[in-house]
Write an enzyme that holds these catalytic residues in place. Sequence first.
Site, PDB file in Angstrom:
ATOM      1  N   CYS A 186     -19.786  50.743   3.889  1.00  0.00           N
ATOM      2  CA  CYS A 186     -19.181  49.987   4.992  1.00  0.00           C
ATOM      3  C   CYS A 186     -17.819  50.521   5.424  1.00  0.00           C
ATOM      4  CB  CYS A 186     -19.039  48.516   4.602  1.00  0.00           C
ATOM      5  SG  CYS A 186     -20.511  47.821   3.835  1.00  0.00           S
ATOM      6  N   HIS A 322     -11.238  43.215   6.897  1.00  0.00           N
ATOM      7  CA  HIS A 322     -12.653  43.546   6.693  1.00  0.00           C
ATOM      8  C   HIS A 322     -13.495  42.323   7.045  1.00  0.00           C
ATOM      9  CE1 HIS A 322     -15.996  45.820   5.153  1.00  0.00           C
ATOM     10  NE2 HIS A 322     -16.297  44.869   4.269  1.00  0.00           N
ATOM     11  N   HIS A 360     -21.665  42.722  11.369  1.00  0.00           N
ATOM     12  CA  HIS A 360     -21.244  43.790  10.455  1.00  0.00           C
ATOM     13  C   HIS A 360     -21.997  45.064  10.810  1.00  0.00           C
ATOM     14  CE1 HIS A 360     -19.919  46.033   7.173  1.00  0.00           C
ATOM     15  NE2 HIS A 360     -20.184  45.210   6.137  1.00  0.00           N
ATOM     16  N   SER A 635      -6.366  95.010  58.948  1.00  0.00           N
ATOM     17  CA  SER A 635      -5.066  95.359  59.486  1.00  0.00           C
ATOM     18  C   SER A 635      -3.973  95.004  58.486  1.00  0.00           C
ATOM     19  CB  SER A 635      -4.852  94.659  60.834  1.00  0.00           C
ATOM     20  OG  SER A 635      -3.642  95.087  61.431  1.00  0.00           O
TER      21      SER A 635
END
Length: 761
Positions: A186, A322, A360, A635
């Site tokens: 995780c 978390h 999650h 020219s």
Amino acid sequence: MNSNLPISSELIESAIAVVGLALRFPGADRVETFWRNLLKGTESISAFSDAELTAAGVDPAVFQKPHYVRARGIISDAHGFDAFFFGFNPKEAEIMDVQHRIFLECAWEALESAGYDPDTYPGLIGVYAGANMSTYFLRHIYPRLSAMGTAAAYQSVISNDKDFLPSLTAYKLNLRGPSICIQSACSTALVAVHSACQSLLNGECDMALAGGVSVETPQETGYLYEEEMILSPDGHCRPFDAEARGTVGGNGCGIVLLKRLEDALADRDPIRAIIRGTAVNNDGALKVGYTAPGIAGQAAVIAEALGVARVDPESIGYVEAHGTGTALGDPVEIAALHQAFATDQRGYCALGSVKSNVGHLGPAAGAAGLIKAVLAVEHGRIPPTLHFKTPNPKIDFSAGPFYVNSQVIEWPSGDGPRRAGVSSFGIGGTNAHAVLEEAPEIPVPESSAPDRPWQLLVLSAKTESAANLATRNLAARFRAEPSIDLGDAAFTLQTGRRRFGHRRALVCRDMEDAVQVLETPGSNRLLTGQDSCDGSAVVFMFSGQGSQYIHMGRETYHTEPVFRDTVDRCVEVLKPLLNRDLREMIYPDPSTEEKAALELNRTELTQPALFVLEYALARLWMSWGIHPAAMIGHSIGEYVAACLAGVFSLEDALTLVAERGRLMGSLPAGDMTAVFRSESETIDILKKVGNSRLSLAAVNSPSLCTVSGPTQEIQGLEERLQTSGIAFRRLHTSHAFHSEMMEPILSAFAEKAAGMSLHIP
């Protein structure tokens, strides 16, 4: 909304800038949509019907059970991969894991969001990333593996195994920095960010993509709830709440593009936030079990990150936790935070978890939390954490500085920049924490040149439908954010995007003008065409006398420093030769325009004026990176081509042009007819100028000479010049031809311009 506090040299040397973002999260496939969902408090968890579950292959006997939870965070159009864009054939795309496809697309978007094309970026770009186990491989590839043959089976493994995710991305996007697969469950994505930061600080790369992806297939599946497991009984994640019973699964991909702060400031990159410090560790055995969280390990990693960042914990205004909403995980996490912060201050730091919004996301979870925190410090607003009503009784919030916000909080900079912490903890104990800071104000350098009154917007795509979509997207972005600097947008579109075959271009005055044209299908101001993208050559053609007029290039002179400086330099060289300042005739005051127009038509002034304007315009284009593969002139235009090709210096060219104009101006008046001087007169002119200062050299660029007259006369002239002591080198080997042959010759010349030589028979 950037902090305007001074930046210390210590910070510049040690901090990392977040310069690009890309994501595919439940309910959002764009950063702006994700941020809007967060502020609205949107829960992007899907609930599935019997029909959806059946179509996904879930046994009705399973999903009819009372503890089956019909919920997951899913992403839209997960199988809508643009294989052609990345050079995959249909068979390759079919056997490729969805995670690889989505990560590749997000990697491209992250680079584009920062305005970088890997093909033109001179530095090294690294990739640090990880993915979930490939359920696509298990369900769709593995059952057929034995019948595929060795080559197909080998390719199937490469296209599905997570080991090959970063290197495949590097191969397809031409990224030449380190390509490292990160796997820590995780915490994968945040560990990847930590690794990328270290790589940048160590000089292993100059930019780095970092993140993670987790997509299970099929997406529309739920799970069977079990007591004391990590998953929620009702499909909702309630971090830190008394009713929290677990999390809910989700699919997603998140990537950040990182760069050393010093380099990002120097390059004036769009800095979203600064990473001041990161840390990674493992719990070891100091916990109740392998899958359990550990207070000591989490506290240590947070404290280390704060130490690396060299910031006071009391300066942290927000922590993206978390936050899985589990009975064990939430109390452990808060206890670790209290221990790491070790402050007597109370209730000053907001605490949140994006898992309440999107679920999650496994290996991509840390990227979701990091991107949320980046947006919070960037915009000065802290989004609410969903489903929080009553604090978890096992958490003593009064013992530390944290509180959970259930509504949007305005977050001003105050006495210092906004700072946030981000935590991500993996099953198995690999912990990661990052300390973010609001981006500093980037000073806008003063410029003596005014903004261009017109801007060129360019778009390209591989297909017509993609070009249409890019046009709509640009119009929508401009309409949504009218404060965008149009010049900055034009620069990014021209230099920060890869060039593809289907192209569009628009010249516009302002944002409103741009939006109006972009939103008008078929507008004749929106130029559309196709190009082979094979590096087609550009030919510069310079005109001759007769094309002059007063105020030619006036707007360019006032808005383009390179053009103006070149004109001014040429005029200063010509002043003593002409006894005039050409600018008085080219850009006269309104009261002298009529007189200036008459004077500009005098050959002795016309020819130097045309040379100056053509030469300055060529130098301007070359400063933009547009270099001719070949040049042709008529020219006086031949002298411009010769000078740019290195035949003679600018000063010598101006001297020759001034003398040529004076001598031709002394001839009887004519009506644009070709005037041929005798061979001896021509030699006398060149001897007069050449013996004093003129020095001719070999050509350094393919050029075409349009000398008129019989071939033998040209050859004879060469011989006479050489015997007279004048170095002479024709611009290119060619036979003579007359002016009426110009059109077919120019056509042939353009076709062969990329070659080394062109011979006209």
